[in-house]
Scaffold this motif. Structure first.
Motif, PDB file in Angstrom:
ATOM      1  N   GLU A   1     -42.275  61.758 -60.020  1.00 15.13           N
ATOM      2  CA  GLU A   1     -42.455  60.552 -60.843  1.00 15.13           C
ATOM      3  C   GLU A   1     -43.942  60.236 -60.983  1.00 15.13           C
ATOM      4  OE1 GLU A   1     -42.180  56.566 -59.450  1.00 15.13           O
ATOM      5  OE2 GLU A   1     -41.462  57.175 -57.459  1.00 15.13           O
ATOM      6  N   GLY A   2     -44.280  59.653 -62.119  1.00 17.53           N
ATOM      7  CA  GLY A   2     -45.663  59.257 -62.350  1.00 17.53           C
ATOM      8  C   GLY A   2     -46.046  59.454 -63.802  1.00 17.53           C
ATOM      9  N   ARG A   3     -47.184  58.918 -64.167  1.00 13.98           N
ATOM     10  CA  ARG A   3     -47.665  59.025 -65.550  1.00 13.98           C
ATOM     11  C   ARG A   3     -47.788  60.497 -65.949  1.00 13.98           C
ATOM     12  NH1 ARG A   3     -52.236  57.226 -64.778  1.00 13.98           N
ATOM     13  NH2 ARG A   3     -53.621  58.874 -65.503  1.00 13.98           N
ATOM     14  N   LEU A   4     -47.415  60.810 -67.168  1.00 10.48           N
ATOM     15  CA  LEU A   4     -47.501  62.195 -67.641  1.00 10.48           C
ATOM     16  C   LEU A   4     -48.923  62.472 -68.113  1.00 10.48           C
ATOM     17  CD1 LEU A   4     -44.099  62.586 -69.543  1.00 10.48           C
ATOM     18  CD2 LEU A   4     -44.615  62.797 -67.105  1.00 10.48           C
ATOM     19  N   SER A   5     -49.789  62.699 -67.132  1.00  9.11           N
ATOM     20  CA  SER A   5     -51.189  63.026 -67.397  1.00  9.11           C
ATOM     21  C   SER A   5     -51.567  64.194 -66.505  1.00  9.11           C
ATOM     22  CB  SER A   5     -52.096  61.826 -67.115  1.00  9.11           C
ATOM     23  OG  SER A   5     -52.033  61.464 -65.754  1.00  9.11           O
ATOM     24  N   LYS A   6     -52.602  64.905 -66.863  1.00 14.75           N
ATOM     25  CA  LYS A   6     -52.962  66.120 -66.129  1.00 14.75           C
ATOM     26  C   LYS A   6     -53.249  65.860 -64.652  1.00 14.75           C
ATOM     27  CE  LYS A   6     -55.564  70.380 -66.586  1.00 14.75           C
ATOM     28  NZ  LYS A   6     -56.542  71.162 -67.370  1.00 14.75           N
ATOM     29  N   PRO A   7     -53.991  64.769 -64.284  1.00 11.17           N
ATOM     30  CA  PRO A   7     -54.287  64.555 -62.855  1.00 11.17           C
ATOM     31  C   PRO A   7     -53.056  64.381 -61.976  1.00 11.17           C
ATOM     32  CG  PRO A   7     -55.737  63.215 -64.229  1.00 11.17           C
ATOM     33  CD  PRO A   7     -54.692  63.783 -65.136  1.00 11.17           C
ATOM     34  N   LYS A   8     -51.895  64.034 -62.578  1.00  6.95           N
ATOM     35  CA  LYS A   8     -50.684  63.855 -61.773  1.00  6.95           C
ATOM     36  C   LYS A   8     -50.054  65.181 -61.351  1.00  6.95           C
ATOM     37  CE  LYS A   8     -50.582  59.339 -61.776  1.00  6.95           C
ATOM     38  NZ  LYS A   8     -50.745  58.557 -60.541  1.00  6.95           N
ATOM     39  N   GLY A   9     -50.487  66.282 -61.952  1.00  9.73           N
ATOM     40  CA  GLY A   9     -50.084  67.605 -61.478  1.00  9.73           C
ATOM     41  C   GLY A   9     -48.672  68.036 -61.774  1.00  9.73           C
ATOM     42  N   HIS A  10     -48.018  67.441 -62.766  1.00 12.77           N
ATOM     43  CA  HIS A  10     -46.645  67.865 -63.090  1.00 12.77           C
ATOM     44  C   HIS A  10     -46.613  69.334 -63.517  1.00 12.77           C
ATOM     45  CE1 HIS A  10     -45.166  63.782 -62.761  1.00 12.77           C
ATOM     46  NE2 HIS A  10     -46.056  63.357 -63.636  1.00 12.77           N
ATOM     47  N   HIS A  11     -47.687  69.802 -64.154  1.00 11.70           N
ATOM     48  CA  HIS A  11     -47.744  71.202 -64.596  1.00 11.70           C
ATOM     49  C   HIS A  11     -47.781  72.155 -63.395  1.00 11.70           C
ATOM     50  CE1 HIS A  11     -51.871  69.946 -63.924  1.00 11.70           C
ATOM     51  NE2 HIS A  11     -52.269  71.202 -63.922  1.00 11.70           N
ATOM     52  N   ILE A  12     -48.381  71.710 -62.290  1.00 11.74           N
ATOM     53  CA  ILE A  12     -48.403  72.519 -61.066  1.00 11.74           C
ATOM     54  C   ILE A  12     -46.972  72.678 -60.530  1.00 11.74           C
ATOM     55  CG2 ILE A  12     -49.229  72.621 -58.669  1.00 11.74           C
ATOM     56  CD1 ILE A  12     -51.521  72.919 -60.563  1.00 11.74           C
ATOM     57  N   ILE A  13     -46.223  71.582 -60.559  1.00 11.21           N
ATOM     58  CA  ILE A  13     -44.836  71.613 -60.073  1.00 11.21           C
ATOM     59  C   ILE A  13     -43.996  72.575 -60.924  1.00 11.21           C
ATOM     60  CG2 ILE A  13     -42.746  70.249 -59.695  1.00 11.21           C
ATOM     61  CD1 ILE A  13     -44.572  67.810 -59.237  1.00 11.21           C
ATOM     62  N   ILE A  14     -44.151  72.477 -62.251  1.00  9.22           N
ATOM     63  CA  ILE A  14     -43.369  73.327 -63.165  1.00  9.22           C
ATOM     64  C   ILE A  14     -43.677  74.802 -62.917  1.00  9.22           C
ATOM     65  CG2 ILE A  14     -43.017  73.953 -65.591  1.00  9.22           C
ATOM     66  CD1 ILE A  14     -43.650  70.942 -66.223  1.00  9.22           C
ATOM     67  N   LYS A  15     -44.963  75.135 -62.811  1.00  7.88           N
ATOM     68  CA  LYS A  15     -45.348  76.535 -62.588  1.00  7.88           C
ATOM     69  C   LYS A  15     -44.875  77.029 -61.227  1.00  7.88           C
ATOM     70  CE  LYS A  15     -49.448  76.438 -65.574  1.00  7.88           C
ATOM     71  NZ  LYS A  15     -50.936  76.475 -65.609  1.00  7.88           N
ATOM     72  N   ALA A  16     -44.970  76.185 -60.202  1.00 12.91           N
ATOM     73  CA  ALA A  16     -44.537  76.585 -58.865  1.00 12.91           C
ATOM     74  C   ALA A  16     -43.036  76.849 -58.831  1.00 12.91           C
ATOM     75  CB  ALA A  16     -44.914  75.499 -57.856  1.00 12.91           C
ATOM     76  N   LEU A  17     -42.269  75.983 -59.503  1.00  8.99           N
ATOM     77  CA  LEU A  17     -40.815  76.151 -59.503  1.00  8.99           C
ATOM     78  C   LEU A  17     -40.385  77.406 -60.267  1.00  8.99           C
ATOM     79  CD1 LEU A  17     -39.655  72.444 -59.871  1.00  8.99           C
ATOM     80  CD2 LEU A  17     -39.202  73.971 -57.939  1.00  8.99           C
ATOM     81  N   SER A  18     -41.226  77.871 -61.182  1.00 10.66           N
ATOM     82  CA  SER A  18     -40.890  79.109 -61.907  1.00 10.66           C
ATOM     83  C   SER A  18     -40.961  80.329 -60.990  1.00 10.66           C
ATOM     84  CB  SER A  18     -41.839  79.301 -63.096  1.00 10.66           C
ATOM     85  OG  SER A  18     -43.143  79.659 -62.648  1.00 10.66           O
ATOM     86  N   LYS A  19     -41.552  80.140 -59.774  1.00  5.66           N
ATOM     87  CA  LYS A  19     -41.751  81.263 -58.859  1.00  5.66           C
ATOM     88  C   LYS A  19     -40.882  81.190 -57.594  1.00  5.66           C
ATOM     89  CE  LYS A  19     -46.639  81.587 -60.254  1.00  5.66           C
ATOM     90  NZ  LYS A  19     -46.630  82.946 -60.837  1.00  5.66           N
ATOM     91  N   VAL A  20     -40.126  80.097 -57.412  1.00  7.00           N
ATOM     92  CA  VAL A  20     -39.348  79.961 -56.174  1.00  7.00           C
ATOM     93  C   VAL A  20     -38.122  80.877 -56.196  1.00  7.00           C
ATOM     94  CG1 VAL A  20     -40.121  77.593 -55.787  1.00  7.00           C
ATOM     95  CG2 VAL A  20     -37.969  78.012 -57.043  1.00  7.00           C
ATOM     96  N   ASN A  21     -37.567  81.099 -54.998  1.00  9.52           N
ATOM     97  CA  ASN A  21     -36.441  82.037 -54.884  1.00  9.52           C
ATOM     98  C   ASN A  21     -35.115  81.345 -54.602  1.00  9.52           C
ATOM     99  OD1 ASN A  21     -36.828  81.258 -52.259  1.00  9.52           O
ATOM    100  ND2 ASN A  21     -37.817  83.175 -51.633  1.00  9.52           N
ATOM    101  N   PHE A  22     -34.956  80.107 -55.124  1.00 14.10           N
ATOM    102  CA  PHE A  22     -33.677  79.392 -54.953  1.00 14.10           C
ATOM    103  C   PHE A  22     -33.358  78.642 -56.242  1.00 14.10           C
ATOM    104  CE2 PHE A  22     -37.091  76.650 -53.352  1.00 14.10           C
ATOM    105  CZ  PHE A  22     -36.876  75.461 -54.002  1.00 14.10           C
ATOM    106  N   ASP A  23     -32.112  78.238 -56.382  1.00 14.44           N
ATOM    107  CA  ASP A  23     -31.680  77.510 -57.570  1.00 14.44           C
ATOM    108  C   ASP A  23     -31.957  76.013 -57.399  1.00 14.44           C
ATOM    109  OD1 ASP A  23     -30.703  77.271 -60.091  1.00 14.44           O
ATOM    110  OD2 ASP A  23     -28.569  77.333 -59.524  1.00 14.44           O
ATOM    111  N   TYR A  24     -32.305  75.338 -58.464  1.00 13.27           N
ATOM    112  CA  TYR A  24     -32.732  73.934 -58.367  1.00 13.27           C
ATOM    113  C   TYR A  24     -32.582  73.255 -59.722  1.00 13.27           C
ATOM    114  CZ  TYR A  24     -36.721  75.563 -60.992  1.00 13.27           C
ATOM    115  OH  TYR A  24     -37.489  76.108 -61.985  1.00 13.27           O
ATOM    116  N   GLU A  25     -32.783  71.929 -59.717  1.00 11.03           N
ATOM    117  CA  GLU A  25     -32.983  71.161 -60.951  1.00 11.03           C
ATOM    118  C   GLU A  25     -34.087  70.134 -60.688  1.00 11.03           C
ATOM    119  OE1 GLU A  25     -29.340  69.241 -62.008  1.00 11.03           O
ATOM    120  OE2 GLU A  25     -29.444  67.783 -60.376  1.00 11.03           O
ATOM    121  N   LEU A  26     -34.994  69.997 -61.630  1.00  5.69           N
ATOM    122  CA  LEU A  26     -36.118  69.064 -61.509  1.00  5.69           C
ATOM    123  C   LEU A  26     -36.026  68.011 -62.598  1.00  5.69           C
ATOM    124  CD1 LEU A  26     -38.985  68.116 -60.496  1.00  5.69           C
ATOM    125  CD2 LEU A  26     -39.933  69.740 -62.167  1.00  5.69           C
ATOM    126  N   SER A  27     -36.143  66.747 -62.209  1.00  8.52           N
ATOM    127  CA  SER A  27     -36.219  65.636 -63.170  1.00  8.52           C
ATOM    128  C   SER A  27     -37.608  65.005 -63.042  1.00  8.52           C
ATOM    129  CB  SER A  27     -35.140  64.592 -62.877  1.00  8.52           C
ATOM    130  OG  SER A  27     -33.855  65.165 -62.983  1.00  8.52           O
TER     131      SER A  27
END
Length: 667
Positions: free
Chosen positions: A164-190
């Motif tokens: 959760e948080g403002r959709l701006s670059k400093p909040k790092g949502h893009h880091i979360i998205i890229k990291a989740l593209s590499k994990v080895n388990f099934d998930y859902e992110l909101s």
């Protein structure tokens, strides 16, 4: 207490949420007003008195300032609490039109420190910070939130993650998205929040083919329900001034991991922190998924501290801060004695140099018999005796600004001095121009501490020169009062057996420290030289010392507050100034040094015999030093005759002369 909160409401983000929660909480026991945009109204409870107002206009527009002053006069609050720099500036500038000055509190919600925060009477930091040293009055109050009982929402069987948080670059949502593209388990992110980075994030989700796993939900007003239902909350911010989302997590989330930012760096154990990169977050996510119960157990130990972050606790601290600010009445801090002269000194503080030392010594001496106030920076307080009433004031404003002048006039009206003594041209002009707002015209005396011609000294009722040369550039009725100093018993310091030389003063071209260094490279006896002071020529002087291979003989020691001890322990003091309007360091020498030599400038040209004078060249100084080294006792004897007259330069003598000058104006 009647409290006026001000808020520039754009959307319900961190600063806005804190302000609204604070208003709602304070209104249970206090009369609370909120001056804000219309968007804030729906989040307030019925006890908060909402006044729709936009802070978009210029903070210098007099019509706008008059409009807000009318509102403040009508509300008549005990305290004003602002939540942005612009609001502080507007409220501060509107004081010109107020019936009375209302204290201003500001909460620093942003990461970057902004200088104008200093104009508030109290600055509240969300976390401990070195920036607190940049403001005159500050405290730390952590953010809090109101607890709302969560209602779990339905979720799938996948590992459920929330950010959760403002959709701006400093909040790092893009880091979360890229990291989740590499994990080895099934998930859902909101992802909950709105902002300018939304399209970029959606584009990234599309590129990584993650639409079936990651959703940008937008803003919701029941985030607690989603956090309580999720398996994990992630904070990936690059930086945070505080991070209110983390407090949501402590209250509602089963497990939270974060970058080491804001409050997370203070409360989360190392196991729940990761460095801000895709690789580090990917590794942490895999570790958390594989050892979920272990990490939940670690996080559960944080849950008992949640009451520390309650809005009630935060409100109590703000009320205490308001009360502390209101309880000391300005006048009650000032000792009043109608039978004594009330003297106000003004000093534009830059650093503790000659002018500052004279003013401080004069204030300390006069306060023994008179009621003395000093209008200056808080930085000077360590040098003042307890009987001097320091009024913290910043002269770094336009001396023609009517708001600034009105502020000065209000202070003067409160103090009601018999005389005003200025030590700088800018102060003199400000004090003179402030008279337009005053019923009583208080006599102004001004001391000219430099030889730079300033025509506005004619604004003073009486000018004081420190030497005959200075008097020539002042009005005809000016007086001469030579500088004095306060004597302090010196202590003998440990030193080497080498011939010990001292020079002290600002590290500037006019002080001639380069002459001293170059001269010492020419002498043929062993010595050790300490140069005391700070200034813009420090690096050049260090380079000169190194180039002459003197780094084991000549040392730049910086500023010390016990120069008397060093002078007393030395063999000779050198003053090599190319020019001095007075040369207060020479009076130090008369009091403490066993021997002093100088160029023919300032007070030295009047008090030193020709045997102790040298020309402003390294060769002349080197010759004089060699002569002194070979005939030390002879030169000490010559200087002893100068030292016998030291009482002429006592602070007591100088203060008595100034008192007579004040009395001549008051007759």
């Amino acid at each position: 207490m009647r409290i006026l909160q001000t808020l520039t409401f754009n959307k319900l983000a961190g600063a806005e949420k804190l302000c609204i929660d604070l208003c709602n909480s304070l209104s249970k026991e206090h009369e609370v007003y909120l001056l804000a945009n219309s968007g804030a109204k729906k989040y307030l409870n019925k006890d908060v008195k909402f006044i729709e107002f936009s802070f978009k206009d210029s903070r210098y527009n007099p019509f706008f300032l008059y409009k807000i002053a009318k509102l403040i006069n009508k509300i008549n609050p005990d305290i004003i609490h602002s939540h942005s720099v612009k609001e502080v500036e507007i409220i501060h500038n509107a004081r010109f039109f107020l019936n009375r000055i209302v204290k201003i509190v500001v909460t620093k919600h942003m990461v970057k420190f902004k200088k104008r925060l200093k104009i508030a009477d109290l600055c509240v930091f969300l976390l401990e910070s070195d920036d607190r040293n940049l403001v005159k009055n500050s405290t730390v109050i952590e953010n809090g939130i109101p607890y709302i009982l969560p209602n779990p929402v339905k979720k799938s069987d996948k590992f459920s993650i929330i950010s959760e948080g403002r959709l701006s670059k400093p909040k790092g949502h893009h880091i979360i998205i890229k990291a989740l593209s590499k994990v080895n388990f099934d998930y859902e992110l909101s992802i909950f929040g709105d902002g300018e980075y939304k399209d970029e994030l959606q584009k990234l989700i599309d590129e990584l083919n993650l639409n079936d796993k990651i959703k940008i939900v937008g803003f919701v007003d029941n985030i607690q329900d989603y956090l309580a239902s999720a398996d994990l909350q992630i904070i990936a911010s690059e930086f945070e001034s505080y991070c209110l989302a983390a407090i949501d997590g402590i209250y509602y989330s089963k497990l939270m991991i974060s970058t080491p930012v804001g409050v997370c760096a203070n409360v989360l154990p190392p196991e729940l922190l990761y460095q801000n990169s895709v690789e580090n977050l990917t590794e942490k996510l895999n570790e958390v998924y594989e050892n979920y119960d272990k990490f939940r157990e670690i996080f559960s130990k944080l849950k008992p501290i949640k009451d520390r972050f309650g809005v009630e606790k935060m409100s109590e601290k703000y009320i205490q801060a308001y009360t502390n600010l209101l309880s000391p009445n300005l006048a009650s801090n000032f000792k009043s004695d109608k039978n004594r002269m009330k003297i106000l000194h003004t000093l534009h503080w830059v650093q503790f140099a000659g002018t500052e030392k004279v003013c401080v010594d004069l204030c300390n001496q006069m306060s023994k018999n008179y009621e003395v106030f000093l209008l200056s920076s808080q930085n000077i307080s360590p040098y003042l005796e307890k009987d001097v009433n320091l009024v913290d004031f910043d002269f770094e404003h336009n001396r023609y600004n009517p708001l600034f002048l009105y502020k000065i006039a209000k202070i003067l009206s409160k103090i009601k001095p018999d005389i005003i003594h200025c030590h700088n041209t800018k102060e003199l002009e400000a004090m003179h121009h402030a008279r337009i707002f005053m019923k009583q015209k208080i006599p102004i005396i001004a001391t000219k501490h430099t030889l730079r011609v300033k025509k506005n000294y004619k604004l003073a009722n009486l000018c004081v020169a420190i030497l005959e040369d200075t008097k020539e550039i002042l009005p005809p009725n000016s007086l001469i009062i030579k500088n004095g100093m306060a004597y302090k018993e010196p202590k003998k310091l440990p030193r080497s057996d080498k011939f010990y030389i001292i020079s002290s003063g600002r590290l500037a071209d006019m002080k001639g420290m380069d002459i001293v260094i170059n001269a010492l490279a020419l002498v043929d006896f062993d010595f050790e030289c300490h140069i005391f002071g700070q200034g813009e020529k420090k690096d050049e002087l260090n380079a000169l010392i190194n180039s002459l291979n003197l780094s084991k003989k000549v040392y730049l020691k910086g500023f010390v507050d016990n120069i008397n001890d060093y002078l007393f322990s030395s063999d000779v003091q050198i003053i090599a100034s190319r020019f001095e309007p007075y040369g207060l360091v020479a009076i130090d020498g008369v009091y403490y040094s066993p021997l002093m030599i100088s160029t023919n400038t300032g007070i030295c040209s009047q008090i030193l015999p020709r045997e102790l004078i040298f020309d402003t060249s390294p060769e002349s100084l080197a010759l004089k030093l060699t002569e002194i080294y070979e005939n030390y006792d002879k030169f000490k004897e010559i200087f002893s005759k100068v030292k016998s007259k030291k009482d002429e330069f006592s602070i007591k003598n100088m203060a008595q002369k100034y008192i007579k000058a004040y009395e001549s104006l008051l007759k």
